[in-house]
Motif scaffolding. Structure first.
Motif, PDB file in Angstrom:
ATOM      1  N   HIS B 139       0.844  -1.207   0.000  1.00  0.00           N
ATOM      2  CA  HIS B 139       0.000   0.000   0.000  1.00  0.00           C
ATOM      3  C   HIS B 139       0.875   1.251   0.000  1.00  0.00           C
ATOM      4  O   HIS B 139       0.689   2.166  -0.812  1.00  0.00           O
ATOM      5  CB  HIS B 139      -0.902  -0.026   1.236  1.00  0.00           C
ATOM      6  N   ASP B 140       1.842   1.293   0.902  1.00  0.00           N
ATOM      7  CA  ASP B 140       2.697   2.479   1.019  1.00  0.00           C
ATOM      8  C   ASP B 140       3.477   2.745  -0.267  1.00  0.00           C
ATOM      9  O   ASP B 140       3.785   3.892  -0.590  1.00  0.00           O
ATOM     10  CB  ASP B 140       3.680   2.327   2.185  1.00  0.00           C
ATOM     11  N   LEU B 141       3.813   1.688  -0.973  1.00  0.00           N
ATOM     12  CA  LEU B 141       4.615   1.856  -2.194  1.00  0.00           C
ATOM     13  C   LEU B 141       3.746   2.172  -3.414  1.00  0.00           C
ATOM     14  O   LEU B 141       4.250   2.278  -4.527  1.00  0.00           O
ATOM     15  CB  LEU B 141       5.462   0.602  -2.443  1.00  0.00           C
ATOM     16  N   GLY B 142       2.456   2.310  -3.196  1.00  0.00           N
ATOM     17  CA  GLY B 142       1.576   2.758  -4.288  1.00  0.00           C
ATOM     18  C   GLY B 142       1.226   1.672  -5.285  1.00  0.00           C
ATOM     19  O   GLY B 142       0.889   1.971  -6.425  1.00  0.00           O
ATOM     20  N   LEU B 143       1.272   0.409  -4.859  1.00  0.00           N
ATOM     21  CA  LEU B 143       0.891  -0.704  -5.745  1.00  0.00           C
ATOM     22  C   LEU B 143      -0.586  -1.013  -5.489  1.00  0.00           C
ATOM     23  O   LEU B 143      -0.952  -2.064  -4.959  1.00  0.00           O
ATOM     24  CB  LEU B 143       1.792  -1.912  -5.464  1.00  0.00           C
ATOM     25  N   ASP B 144      -1.419  -0.076  -5.868  1.00  0.00           N
ATOM     26  CA  ASP B 144      -2.803  -0.070  -5.392  1.00  0.00           C
ATOM     27  C   ASP B 144      -3.660  -1.238  -5.856  1.00  0.00           C
ATOM     28  O   ASP B 144      -4.445  -1.771  -5.081  1.00  0.00           O
ATOM     29  CB  ASP B 144      -3.489   1.243  -5.780  1.00  0.00           C
ATOM     30  N   PRO B 259      10.629   2.752   6.858  1.00  0.00           N
ATOM     31  CA  PRO B 259       9.794   2.747   5.651  1.00  0.00           C
ATOM     32  C   PRO B 259      10.565   2.733   4.331  1.00  0.00           C
ATOM     33  O   PRO B 259       9.996   2.330   3.317  1.00  0.00           O
ATOM     34  CB  PRO B 259       8.983   4.048   5.788  1.00  0.00           C
ATOM     35  N   VAL B 260      11.815   3.155   4.312  1.00  0.00           N
ATOM     36  CA  VAL B 260      12.546   3.123   3.032  1.00  0.00           C
ATOM     37  C   VAL B 260      13.596   2.015   2.984  1.00  0.00           C
ATOM     38  O   VAL B 260      14.374   1.922   2.039  1.00  0.00           O
ATOM     39  CB  VAL B 260      13.210   4.486   2.694  1.00  0.00           C
TER      40      VAL B 260
END
Lengths: 103, 333
Positions: B139-144, B259-260
């Motif tokens: 989710h955080d990485l934008g793989l929606d 997170p990174v």
């Protein structure tokens, strides 16, 4: 030279969640960012607002370096949902550049 | 040369889609912590681990491996790995690494169960092998699209077991189940509370005093996503501990770098190093309440005389009564 991409602007405008237009470019976020991301979010939002897709994609490492820690949001006088906006751009890059869209 | 972002994102998306986790470990590895606790399977109230504590030892191993590939020509082989991983689970061997470390992380979870029981929370179950990772990192990485598909899988399992109330153990799982899932599933009506919130509400009397000065490291997600700032302080102070606040704390807490870590391990280490300096300036005994913070800060603290511990150990000592575990509180410095 950066080029304005009207399709990019249209796609961003279609999103209910992307609220970077509320940014008044005060620079609080940039000053407080733990990563010291000079680009984020102020200048990045300027690129988005101006439809400069090339500049957004060029800075994708910075976009993926954001911690989503929301320290900037805690100090944002306009209450911009910065972390969600960054996530939105990640999703855009994943689809357009990384070609990771499933649908 | 940085790690290949696109390939790593693809790895994580593939794993979540095909194997229900960014780091697909064996079901045994994910559930062995619950052995002997007699938790019923499912029920209206459940404890949901989200696999976060259980994944940490393997995650640390992976991070050490991948960080070696940062700025190394071997990083160019990642795309080949991604293709192979589509057909063979390249993470299969991870269920065998760091078994000693795994026992420690399992003990945190066991302590949380004991704390909830001692506080009189009432019966709660666990989904065992049916429990899935929430997809937080994806989710955080934008793989929606992959994430949203996964959310429906998780929700289906929760519905199947008639779950109405969820007690979580870490901030990332709490944020997903409380704030993010309802945006994807309109009919979602689960009550989600972290165990810290549950324990604070029950307002149990301490069974032992904590004569300790404790430096509080707030998780960004607990503090700024979930407004959970008072609960850990209240629980520790009620037992007599003195909370030492670092330069940035509470709503203004400073990230651990976690997170990174998956994409930029070097940057993550730098952030963790800056945070541990702030914490060490406040005192030598640091407490965390997120397994990702625990991993990153513990690594950053190596050699600087600071100890970093999970809050569950302190709470066990203060509120665990006769069931005090030999697990966490006496762990190494």
């Amino acid at each position: 030279m950066a080029r304005v991409n009207s399709e990019f602007i249209d796609e961003i405008r279609q999103s209910d969640s992307f609220d970077a237009s509320a940014c008044m470019h005060c620079g609080q976020c940039t000053a407080i960012c733990p990563m010291g991301l000079d680009l984020l979010p102020r200048r990045l939002f300027f690129y988005v607002g101006a439809g400069l897709e090339d500049k957004v994609i060029e800075n994708r490492e910075t976009i993926f370096s954001c911690l989503l820690c929301k320290l900037c949001e805690e100090n944002c006088p306009r209450g911009v949902n910065i972390a969600d906006d960054v996530r939105f751009l990640r999703n855009y890059i994943n689809r357009k550049v990384h070609k990771l869209a499933r649908n | 040369m940085p790690l290949p972002t696109s390939t790593l994102l693809g790895f994580m998306a593939d794993n979540l889609e095909k194997r229900n986790s960014v780091m697909p470990l064996s079901s045994h590895r994910m559930t062995q912590w619950a052995a002997g606790l007699d938790l019923p399977q499912g029920g209206e109230s459940i404890l949901y681990t989200g696999h976060m504590y259980q994944m940490i030892p393997a995650l640390e191993y992976v991070e050490q491996m991948t960080s070696r590939f940062e700025d190394h020509w071997m990083g160019k082989l990642f795309p080949v790995g991604r293709v192979l991983n589509k057909y063979f689970n390249l993470s299969w061997f991870l269920s065998r690494v760091r078994r000693e470390e795994q026992r420690r992380y399992d003990e945190y979870l066991r302590n949380i169960v004991r704390l909830l029981r001692t506080a009189g929370v009432g019966e709660f179950g666990y989904l065992y092998g049916e429990e899935l990772y929430t997809g937080a990192l994806v989710h955080d990485l934008g793989l929606d699209d992959v994430f949203e598909e996964h959310v429906h899988k998780v929700y289906k399992i929760l519905v199947k077991h008639g779950v109405k109330r969820v007690i979580t153990v870490d901030p990332h799982t709490t944020d997903m189940l409380r704030n993010v899932y309802p945006k994807i599933i309109p009919e979602y009506g689960l009550e989600v509370k972290s165990y810290l919130q549950v324990l604070r509400e029950l307002d149990q009397k301490p069974t032992s005093r904590l004569e300790s000065d404790i430096v509080m490291h707030d998780s960004c997600v607990y503090a700024r996503y979930l407004d959970t700032v008072e609960e850990p302080r209240g629980l520790l102070e009620k037992a007599g501990a003195t909370i030492l606040e670092p330069e940035q704390s509470g709503k203004l807490t400073f990230c651990c770098g976690g997170p990174v870590e998956s994409l930029f391990p070097g940057k993550a280490r730098e952030i963790a190093g800056r945070r541990i300096e702030q914490l060490a300036a406040a005192g030598r005994d640091v407490v965390t309440m997120c397994p990702i913070c625990l991993l990153n800060l513990r690594n950053a603290a190596k050699g600087n005389g600071t100890s970093v511990r999970d809050i569950s150990g302190y709470l066990m000592k203060a509120y665990g009564g006769l069931e005090v575990s030999s697990g966490d509180i006496v762990e190494e410095d």
